[in-house]
Structures are given as C-alpha cells and as structure tokens.
Scaffold this active site. Sequence first.
Site, PDB file in Angstrom:
ATOM      1  N   ASP A  10       0.869  -1.169   0.000  1.00 12.10           N
ATOM      2  CA  ASP A  10       0.000   0.000   0.000  1.00 12.10           C
ATOM      3  C   ASP A  10       0.912   1.227   0.000  1.00 12.10           C
ATOM      4  O   ASP A  10       2.108   1.121   0.297  1.00 12.10           O
ATOM      5  CB  ASP A  10      -0.883  -0.038   1.250  1.00 12.10           C
ATOM      6  CG  ASP A  10      -1.661   1.240   1.447  1.00 12.10           C
ATOM      7  OD1 ASP A  10      -2.396   1.632   0.529  1.00 12.10           O
ATOM      8  OD2 ASP A  10      -1.517   1.852   2.524  1.00 12.10           O
ATOM      9  N   ASP A  12      -0.177   5.123   0.943  1.00  9.96           N
ATOM     10  CA  ASP A  12      -0.434   6.081   2.023  1.00  9.96           C
ATOM     11  C   ASP A  12      -0.457   5.386   3.378  1.00  9.96           C
ATOM     12  O   ASP A  12      -1.177   4.404   3.579  1.00  9.96           O
ATOM     13  CB  ASP A  12      -1.784   6.771   1.813  1.00  9.96           C
ATOM     14  CG  ASP A  12      -1.800   7.658   0.581  1.00  9.96           C
ATOM     15  OD1 ASP A  12      -0.714   7.965   0.064  1.00  9.96           O
ATOM     16  OD2 ASP A  12      -2.899   8.039   0.141  1.00  9.96           O
ATOM     17  N   ASP A 165      -1.303  -0.650   6.079  1.00  5.97           N
ATOM     18  CA  ASP A 165      -1.438  -0.038   7.402  1.00  5.97           C
ATOM     19  C   ASP A 165      -2.870   0.043   7.904  1.00  5.97           C
ATOM     20  O   ASP A 165      -3.104   0.528   9.014  1.00  5.97           O
ATOM     21  CB  ASP A 165      -0.859   1.382   7.374  1.00  5.97           C
ATOM     22  CG  ASP A 165      -1.712   2.328   6.544  1.00  5.97           C
ATOM     23  OD1 ASP A 165      -2.303   3.272   7.109  1.00  5.97           O
ATOM     24  OD2 ASP A 165      -1.810   2.130   5.324  1.00  5.97           O
TER      25      ASP A 165
END
Length: 213
Positions: A10, A12, A165
Amino acid sequence: MKLHPLLIFDLDGTLVDSLPGVVLGLNAALADVALKPIDLAWVHRNVGLGARRLVAAAAGDVVSVDELLPRFRLRYREVLLDNSPPFPGVDEALRQLSLSHVLAVASNKPLAWVEDLVAHFGWSELMAAVVGPETVGVYKPDPKMLEYILRETGHTKKDTFFVGDMPVDVETGINAGIPVVGVTTGAASSEDLRQAGCTVVLESINDLVRWIG
C-alpha cells in the site's frame, strides 16, 4: 528460473505520510466553498477508502460531493509531492528489499497521483507494477488490484505478501488469499490490524527488512 518473492505495498500510511498533504488540499477545497477546515485528527480517522468517501465525509449535507471532489483533486495535486514524505528509512528499506524481492504498489489513491509520488521519490525503477483503482475499475478491499499484479509479475499467492497499514488492506489481502503484513505507521493500531486478521504486525517497513531476514 525461480522468481524472487513478491512484496506488494500500500502507499499512504505504509510508505509515505500522506496526511499533511491531504489536510492542506482538503482545507483549500473547503475554503473554496466557504466551509470550515478539518484537522489532522479528522483526516486520520477518515482516510483509506478513497478520495470520494473522504470528500463525502468532509462535505456532509452542505455541499455535494460532485462539487467538492474536483476542487479537492485540483488543490491536493498542487501540494501532493511536497507534503507526502516517505516515512523514515523507507527509501533505504525498499532499495534493500528490491535486491531479493519483486516489489509493487497497490493503492486506492488515483493512479496518476500514485505514479507521480513513486516517480518523485525515485522508486519507479524498483517497482514491477504500480496499480490504482483506475487500473482494474474497483477499490480495495476488492482483491482485483492484487490479482492484477500477480498476473503481471507471474507470481502465485504462496510467494507473495501484501503490506499495508489499514484494516481495509488486511481485508484486501484476505479476499485475494494473500497473507498480510501490517505496519503501524498509518491510522490503525496494532490491535486494529491483528483483529482484522494480519499474519504479522510490525512497527514500520524497517522492521519488515529484519522480519524477512
């Protein structure tokens, strides 16, 4: 010839701290339509599911999403590159990991923004694939982004990890049948990620280097 294992990241909250740029861009768009600004904590709670949902939450019932979203896209693009720094050690970690793994990025961010950031930090040469929602026509947690990368690189689920995250990243990996490594550099806590079903939870991408060995 056996392929190196695949790591899909991922963007961001995993590789870059996008929150400062999102706050600046969204507040500029809100100011354009005379709405009150939001703060970092608000963005922290609302990121991860794509720009449209973020803008819808900020607009509420006052302004239509279709009016505010183009303004946000314009304003955010103006501040994107200078306000989305990599987390400490990420650049070095990616370069080290690229020696033993195939790397890719899968993000809910618009693809052009993802490509701009990856290029800005000199990571394009490290990535076998950079994928956004436009690539496959859907957002995470739909597994199509990860499945697309598997096809592009020739890997199987067994030799792949997805690193993210947010619980939505964990759900994406589970939907794709790919184990997920969670990192706590983003909006979710370690407990959030464990409850979502992470294979392992680490503090940062730096710990991923040590965990992989």
